[in-house]
Write an enzyme that holds these catalytic residues in place. Structure first.
Site, PDB file in Angstrom:
ATOM      1  CB  SER A 283      -0.890   0.020   1.243  1.00 38.80           C
ATOM      2  OG  SER A 283      -0.119   0.325   2.408  1.00 38.80           O
ATOM      3  CG  ASP A 284       1.526   5.793  -1.366  1.00 38.15           C
ATOM      4  OD1 ASP A 284       2.475   5.950  -0.575  1.00 38.15           O
ATOM      5  OD2 ASP A 284       1.403   6.477  -2.399  1.00 38.15           O
ATOM      6  CD1 TRP A 285       2.067   7.641   5.567  1.00 36.24           C
ATOM      7  CD2 TRP A 285       4.174   6.984   5.248  1.00 36.24           C
ATOM      8  NE1 TRP A 285       2.762   7.921   6.718  1.00 36.24           N
ATOM      9  CE2 TRP A 285       4.072   7.530   6.546  1.00 36.24           C
ATOM     10  CE3 TRP A 285       5.411   6.503   4.813  1.00 36.24           C
ATOM     11  CZ2 TRP A 285       5.162   7.608   7.412  1.00 36.24           C
ATOM     12  CZ3 TRP A 285       6.494   6.588   5.677  1.00 36.24           C
ATOM     13  CH2 TRP A 285       6.374   7.125   6.958  1.00 36.24           C
ATOM     14  CB  SER A 287      -3.100   4.059   0.804  1.00 37.45           C
ATOM     15  OG  SER A 287      -2.632   2.760   0.546  1.00 37.45           O
TER      16      SER A 287
END
Length: 750
Positions: A283-285, A287
């Protein structure tokens, strides 16, 4: 030291097998099966956890983190840049955790580590995949010596809106150019062998549609119908898969109502089923938990369930998986087989990286900022510079001319590095002012900043700038944006030069009438409508990196003939955006013949549709500069276009030939571009699509016959049923120096 059977077996196989050979797939899966069978539920969940802190936090190594690693509750760490901490944490993971599973240390290494290359949008302006690959390889060699074996790059988001701050990290607006660069980045970061200690696993991000955020506002909603998604936004990511990328990152954005980190269509159907990707998705930070704010998940537990179900294998920094996966499995809401698939993907990449054989970093301090790395950075900066205007051939400068160096970006060592340079140091930058003074001497250079920084609105130093201009033959005005004005979360509603830069340029022109060469350093195209007629030449240098100063100086002095070409369309005004070359024709396409401008309308005119076509009354229908555009100190002529066939069958190759001549007086490099137009389709087709390009070097008066080929695969598109099809009908092939090329031949597909 705890001795484990599995690591011993892996080491034995490693020494007994041929070096630098990939692990056979069946053997690899058997090793993963064996390891999975030994892991507890807690350890499996631990592999899905990426822990870390802000890129700036340097602190101490906490006992809490060491305990989590020791208990097998961490699979990866981000932003650990103290070498001793890296070594100690890896030692704990390998020697003290239950199954000795090594960690992956990750970092945002976007366009260089210590040696900083131009921002990715600038590298895209080189139209040179081999050079982009070199830059990624340099970054990997430097970063891996600090233990970084995983980078969150390349960013492959197609960007059509320069207001969006992260356009600086983008490969531009075109899916073909972006796909070529995508593969180059992956090859460069990962190298020829993932087990090489200088290999750094790449991460294709942000999957997908993040660059289509409404209004260019970062993190915003993206609405992209599936055919457009498949024809424009997905190709660079598919190219990364084909190049062997090992990881993907799910974007922050929602796409068509579903946040990407919970989107089964993208992460499962497209990525894993259609493309057979077998690496892992991070995942992105935060997210995963941000899906709560999106309104897609009720709470962290719901977010953990939907992200795991969709196909996010590792959660970056937030802890929904850590807190709730075990509970979801025990309740029967999530099958443990889903978790096993997630962990299997993570372990697969760790085995491929050779971390079970050699988990520790290899010191390589002599590579940091080495001469060869700096030379590559300078070459990348050179090839990225785009000459946009050169009235009266004011450039290159003549050796007899005195110059005034003015503007906030002439000596801004930090800002020239650009966005996302956590490990770059401004003390290593060579600025344009430094390079100019070194090359032409203090006697011929008058220096006056005029403005302290790009947003400065004070006019207190204007008089100094005017005085310097009056004492010179040519004004070199270094304008643009500070690095902090582009990148993540740094979108701008107005993309003209910030602060009082425009006012200073106009003041210098009005009070001195000296020729002005505008050198822009910025993370996006800059609207020039207020000053384009006040400057004689425009160079776009992007944020050029560590060696930006010498590169810009080489171009100004004519020691390098600019060869950069725009990877995005350059708007006249912010009112034209989003803007891109591969638009649709509409039922009423604009043309020069039918265009009615705002000043062409008679006073008291009868209310009518005024030209009856798709345009703006004030800014027309053409951009300031088209996609692919870039001038040279020489000139090129395209002639004798021919094609091998008038009719193309599905298994045929169309050969396109033409003659390219350097008609000027200096050596130069032309980037020839081939576009196609599909005139009639079951879905309306763009007016042009880039399909091939080639950099061609020519001496004065030299000619070369260029041959480019296209086949049926270049003419296919995804239709309304989301099927990749080749449709019969009339096509045109165009060749030229930019997207408004007009030399063409027509052909038919049976």
């Amino acid at each position: 030291m705890r001795i484990l059977i599995l690591p011993f077996v892996v080491l034995f196989c490693s020494f007994g097998c041929e070096p630098n050979q990939p692990i056979a797939q069946d053997t690899l899966e058997q090793q993963i099966d064996s390891l999975l069978s030994k892991m507890t539920l807690t350890e499996k969940i631990g592999q899905t956890a990426q822990r870390g802190t802000s890129s700036r936090v340097k602190g101490t190594l906490s006992e809490e983190l060491k305990t989590a690693v020791r208990e097998g509750r961490v699979g990866s760490l981000i932003n650990v840049m103290n070498k001793e901490f890296v070594d100690e944490l890896q030692r704990i993971a390998v020697e003290e955790s239950p199954n000795g599973i090594p960690l992956i240390f990750a970092r945002d290494v976007i366009h260089g580590f210590k040696t900083i290359f131009p921002i990715p949008l600038g590298q895209a302006a080189t139209w040179n995949p081999a050079l982009v690959e070199d830059g990624a390889r340099v970054a990997a060699v430097e970063a891996s010596s600090y233990g970084v074996r995983w980078t969150f790059a390349p960013m492959l988001d197609i960007a059509r809106d320069p207001r969006w701050g992260r356009i600086a990290e983008s490969p531009g607006e075109d899916p073909f150019l972006a796909s070529e660069l995508s593969a180059a980045y992956v090859r460069g970061f990962q190298g020829k062998d993932l087990k090489d200690p200088t290999s750094m696993v790449a991460c294709a991000k942000h999957f997908v549609g993040y660059g289509a955020a409404e209004g260019g506002r970062d993190y915003n909603t993206a609405i992209i119908h599936e055919a457009l998604l498949r024809n424009v936004y997905l190709p660079p990511f598919k190219s990364a898969v084909d190049a062997g990328v090992q990881t993907f990152m799910s974007g922050f954005n929602e796409l068509n109502g579903i946040p990407v980190s919970g989107n089964k269509l993208l992460l499962n159907q497209v990525l894993r089923q259609e493309w057979t990707f077998d690496g892992f998705v991070v995942s992105d930070w935060n997210s995963v938990t941000e899906m709560i704010a999106h309104g897609y998940c009720a709470d962290e537990k719901d977010a953990a369930f939907k992200a795991a179900r969709a196909g996010v294998d590792m959660e970056m920094t937030s802890q929904a998986y850590d807190n709730f996966l075990e509970e979801l499995i025990n309740e029967g809401k999530l099958d443990e087989k889903v978790l096993n698939r997630m962990v299997r993907a993570i372990l697969r990449v760790k085995f491929r990286m050779g971390l079970f054989d050699q988990p520790y970093r290899k010191e390589n301090e002599e590579a940091i900022l080495s001469d060869s790395h700096l030379e590559k950075a300078q070459e990348s900066a050179l090839q990225s510079i785009v000459l946009l205007k050169n009235e009266g051939d004011i450039l290159p400068l003549r050796t007899t001319q005195k110059v005034a160096v003015i503007g906030p970006l002439a000596h801004a060592p930090l800002d020239q590095l650009g966005t996302w340079i956590f490990d770059g140091d401004q003390k290593d930058s060579v600025t344009p002012l430094t390079a100019l003074l070194d090359r032409i001497g203090e006697q011929k250079v008058k220096v006056a900043k005029g403005l302290e920084y790009s947003r400065d609105r004070s006019t207190s130093q204007f008089s100094d700038a005017v005085s310097a201009a009056k004492q010179s033959d040519v004004v070199l005005f270094f304008a643009g944006e500070e690095a902090i004005l582009s990148g993540e979360a740094h979108s701008r509603a107005h993309i003209n030069l910030p602060g009082a830069q425009e006012e200073l340029i106009q003041t210098i022109r009005a009070k001195t009438n000296k020729p002005i060469v505008l050198v822009i350093q910025a993370g996006r195209p800059i609207v020039l409508e207020n000053i384009i007629h006040d400057v004689d030449a425009v160079l776009m240098a992007w944020h050029p990196g560590t060696m930006g100063g010498p590169a810009i100086t080489d171009v100004l002095l004519g020691e390098y003939n600019p060869s950069g070409r725009l990877p995005v369309t350059w708007p006249k005004s912010v009112g034209q955006v989003p803007i891109y070359y591969n638009y649709k024709n509409t039922g009423r396409p604009a043309s020069e013949a039918s265009f009615v401008g705002i000043d062409d309308i008679p006073i008291g005119a009868w209310q009518s549709s005024l030209g009856n076509n798709s345009h703006y009354l004030d800014d027309g229908f053409r951009p300031q500069y088209p996609f692919g555009y870039g001038l040279s100190y020489t000139s090129f002529e395209y002639t004798d276009l021919s094609i091998s066939e008038d009719t193309l069958a599905s298994n045929d190759m169309l050969k396109v030939k033409f003659k390219l001549t350097n008609t000027g007086k200096s050596f130069g490099t032309e980037t020839v571009q081939l576009y196609i137009q599909d005139h009639v389709g079951s879905l309306t087709r763009p007016v042009k699509e880039l399909k091939k390009f080639q950099r061609v070097k020519l001496n004065p008066n030299e000619s070369k016959t260029i041959e480019l080929s296209i086949d049926a695969s270049d003419l296919k598109f995804y239709n309304a049923e989301n099927k990749l099809v080749l449709e019969s009908g009339q096509f045109s092939v165009y060749v030229g120096s930019h997207a408004e090329a007009s030399m063409k031949k027509n052909f038919w597909v049976k």
